[in-house]
Design a protein around this motif. Structure first.
Motif, PDB file in Angstrom:
ATOM      1  N   SER A   1     -12.590 -11.137 -45.834  1.00 51.08           N
ATOM      2  CA  SER A   1     -12.925 -10.065 -44.911  1.00 51.08           C
ATOM      3  C   SER A   1     -11.826  -9.344 -44.578  1.00 51.08           C
ATOM      4  O   SER A   1     -10.508  -9.717 -44.779  1.00 51.08           O
ATOM      5  N   GLN A   2     -12.293  -8.151 -43.910  1.00 51.02           N
ATOM      6  CA  GLN A   2     -10.807  -7.509 -43.605  1.00 51.02           C
ATOM      7  C   GLN A   2     -10.207  -8.015 -42.142  1.00 51.02           C
ATOM      8  O   GLN A   2      -8.903  -7.736 -42.187  1.00 51.02           O
ATOM      9  N   GLU A   3     -10.923  -8.804 -41.686  1.00 52.80           N
ATOM     10  CA  GLU A   3     -10.003  -9.813 -40.602  1.00 52.80           C
ATOM     11  C   GLU A   3      -8.799 -10.747 -41.159  1.00 52.80           C
ATOM     12  O   GLU A   3      -7.758 -10.529 -40.728  1.00 52.80           O
ATOM     13  N   THR A   4      -9.356 -11.260 -42.388  1.00 49.47           N
ATOM     14  CA  THR A   4      -8.351 -12.076 -43.073  1.00 49.47           C
ATOM     15  C   THR A   4      -7.126 -11.298 -43.471  1.00 49.47           C
ATOM     16  O   THR A   4      -6.021 -11.537 -43.483  1.00 49.47           O
ATOM     17  N   LEU A   5      -7.555  -9.987 -44.280  1.00 53.41           N
ATOM     18  CA  LEU A   5      -6.676  -9.119 -44.994  1.00 53.41           C
ATOM     19  C   LEU A   5      -5.755  -8.799 -43.678  1.00 53.41           C
ATOM     20  O   LEU A   5      -4.375  -8.523 -44.084  1.00 53.41           O
ATOM     21  N   ALA A   6      -6.130  -8.365 -42.503  1.00 51.76           N
ATOM     22  CA  ALA A   6      -5.244  -7.936 -41.390  1.00 51.76           C
ATOM     23  C   ALA A   6      -4.300  -9.027 -41.049  1.00 51.76           C
ATOM     24  O   ALA A   6      -3.308  -8.728 -40.748  1.00 51.76           O
ATOM     25  N   ASP A   7      -4.892 -10.278 -41.129  1.00 55.22           N
ATOM     26  CA  ASP A   7      -3.931 -11.559 -40.662  1.00 55.22           C
ATOM     27  C   ASP A   7      -2.948 -11.679 -41.642  1.00 55.22           C
ATOM     28  O   ASP A   7      -1.733 -11.898 -41.391  1.00 55.22           O
ATOM     29  N   MET A   8      -3.137 -11.347 -42.698  1.00 57.33           N
ATOM     30  CA  MET A   8      -2.247 -11.919 -43.857  1.00 57.33           C
ATOM     31  C   MET A   8      -1.052 -10.666 -43.891  1.00 57.33           C
ATOM     32  O   MET A   8       0.084 -10.999 -44.507  1.00 57.33           O
TER      33      MET A   8
ATOM     34  N   SER B   1      -8.773  -2.590 -37.799  1.00 56.51           N
ATOM     35  CA  SER B   1      -9.404  -1.117 -37.831  1.00 56.51           C
ATOM     36  C   SER B   1      -8.280  -0.420 -38.648  1.00 56.51           C
ATOM     37  O   SER B   1      -8.835   0.378 -39.235  1.00 56.51           O
ATOM     38  N   ARG B   2      -6.864  -0.893 -38.657  1.00 61.00           N
ATOM     39  CA  ARG B   2      -5.820  -0.410 -39.684  1.00 61.00           C
ATOM     40  C   ARG B   2      -6.457  -0.715 -40.952  1.00 61.00           C
ATOM     41  O   ARG B   2      -6.295   0.226 -42.111  1.00 61.00           O
ATOM     42  N   VAL B   3      -6.750  -1.733 -41.424  1.00 53.67           N
ATOM     43  CA  VAL B   3      -7.098  -2.396 -42.606  1.00 53.67           C
ATOM     44  C   VAL B   3      -8.181  -1.463 -43.120  1.00 53.67           C
ATOM     45  O   VAL B   3      -8.530  -0.942 -44.174  1.00 53.67           O
ATOM     46  N   SER B   4      -9.193  -1.436 -42.035  1.00 55.45           N
ATOM     47  CA  SER B   4     -10.323  -0.542 -42.631  1.00 55.45           C
ATOM     48  C   SER B   4      -9.987   0.918 -42.960  1.00 55.45           C
ATOM     49  O   SER B   4     -10.441   1.452 -43.931  1.00 55.45           O
TER      50      SER B   4
ATOM     51  N   ASN C   1     -18.759   4.697 -55.543  1.00 56.05           N
ATOM     52  CA  ASN C   1     -18.093   6.041 -54.952  1.00 56.05           C
ATOM     53  C   ASN C   1     -19.216   6.448 -53.912  1.00 56.05           C
ATOM     54  O   ASN C   1     -19.053   7.421 -53.275  1.00 56.05           O
ATOM     55  N   SER C   2     -20.012   5.474 -53.575  1.00 60.88           N
ATOM     56  CA  SER C   2     -21.017   5.818 -52.395  1.00 60.88           C
ATOM     57  C   SER C   2     -20.485   5.944 -50.982  1.00 60.88           C
ATOM     58  O   SER C   2     -21.277   6.370 -50.117  1.00 60.88           O
ATOM     59  N   GLY C   3     -19.241   5.312 -50.789  1.00 60.26           N
ATOM     60  CA  GLY C   3     -18.890   5.327 -49.461  1.00 60.26           C
ATOM     61  C   GLY C   3     -18.624   4.329 -48.659  1.00 60.26           C
ATOM     62  O   GLY C   3     -18.175   4.373 -47.701  1.00 60.26           O
ATOM     63  N   THR C   4     -19.435   3.167 -49.312  1.00 63.10           N
ATOM     64  CA  THR C   4     -19.231   2.124 -48.481  1.00 63.10           C
ATOM     65  C   THR C   4     -18.090   1.124 -48.935  1.00 63.10           C
ATOM     66  O   THR C   4     -17.197   1.454 -49.526  1.00 63.10           O
ATOM     67  N   SER C   5     -17.599   0.829 -47.520  1.00 64.44           N
ATOM     68  CA  SER C   5     -16.170   0.059 -47.482  1.00 64.44           C
ATOM     69  C   SER C   5     -16.336  -1.213 -47.293  1.00 64.44           C
ATOM     70  O   SER C   5     -17.495  -1.684 -46.537  1.00 64.44           O
ATOM     71  N   PRO C   6     -15.502  -2.300 -47.902  1.00 65.02           N
ATOM     72  CA  PRO C   6     -15.653  -3.598 -47.670  1.00 65.02           C
ATOM     73  C   PRO C   6     -15.425  -4.034 -46.300  1.00 65.02           C
ATOM     74  O   PRO C   6     -14.706  -3.767 -45.439  1.00 65.02           O
ATOM     75  N   GLU C   7     -16.445  -5.137 -45.986  1.00 67.96           N
ATOM     76  CA  GLU C   7     -16.195  -5.847 -44.499  1.00 67.96           C
ATOM     77  C   GLU C   7     -15.131  -6.986 -44.736  1.00 67.96           C
ATOM     78  O   GLU C   7     -15.233  -7.811 -45.658  1.00 67.96           O
TER      79      GLU C   7
END
Length: 237
Positions: A168-175, A181-184, A231-237
């Motif tokens: 998740s983006q939360e886990t990436l942010a923690d790491m 929001s910055r990771v997103s 390329n659809s613009g979907t970003s990972p959660e």
């Protein structure tokens, strides 16, 4: 007089037997928790495990992600009676547990195990030093780029590099020590630059992402041929 059977390191780490057990851990299962007795070293045969630390104020930090071939829990060899961290399986994992005394005997008696274990610890120590330099001198954007490269796995020579397991983006942010929001924001930027693509899982263009880290012009690297869905613009959660 019978000739002693040669020590088979691969079989020893893969199978249960005298001096070790094999654990099948399901997704989100705790292997050991902070404060538990430190009495064994673990070898990850298959799957993925995260290492976390909980502060006195209840804040959890993700310290490391372990993949196949990793040892963890080796702090027990230094005489620490309790675990200083927790480990949780991020996906179905196969883990070999070796009691502390058993590991000490192996280090004294089996050169093949000693070489493997020492090589792993040296490699991990080097990675920790690199992580510290990264944290001290790089922006959160570059810390994220480096993390994605480290987490990317190539499942076959002709397959794209994918971040494994899905995080998740939360886990990436923690790491990397920043906010979700910055990771997103960075992930969307990376996708637009062709550094990553997303189609259920994050796919990494290692050449372009490496060039980004080294401040090289992206035009020097290969194109990242993503599918229409990517390329659809979907970003990972």
């Amino acid at each position: 007089m019978e000739t002693p059977t040669p020590f088979d390191l691969k079989n020893f780490l893969a199978c249960a037997g005298p001096g070790r057990t094999v654990i099948e851990a399901r997704r989100n299962q705790t292997i050991y928790a902070q404060g538990d007795p430190a009495d064994a070293v673990f070898y990850l045969q298959r799957g993925c495990v995260k290492l976390t630390v909980l502060s006195e104020h209840g804040k959890e930090a993700v310290v490391a992600i372990f993949g196949p071939g990793s040892f963890f829990g080796e702090g027990c060899l230094t005489g620490k009676p309790q675990r200083l961290s927790s480990t949780v399986a991020l996906e179905h994992s196969l883990i070999t547990s070796i009691p502390r005394d058993g590991v000490m005997s192996l280090l004294r008696e089996q050169p093949a195990f000693t070489e493997l274990f020492t090589s792993y610890l040296l490699s991990r120590n080097s990675r920790i030093e690199e992580d510290l330099v990264d944290q001290l001198f790089n922006s959160s954007e570059k810390r994220l780029a480096r993390l994605l490269l480290l987490l990317a796995q190539r499942e076959a020579p002709d397959q794209p590099k994918r971040v494994r397991p899905p995080l998740s983006q939360e886990t990436l942010a923690d790491m990397i020590g920043t906010t979700r929001s910055r990771v997103s924001y960075f992930m969307n930027k990376f996708r637009k630059l062709g550094l990553i693509a997303y189609n259920g899982r994050i796919e990494v263009n290692d050449e372009r992402l490496t060039a980004f880290l080294r401040n090289r012009p992206l035009c020097e690297t290969q194109d990242f041929r993503a599918s229409p869905e990517q390329n659809s613009g979907t970003s990972p959660e």
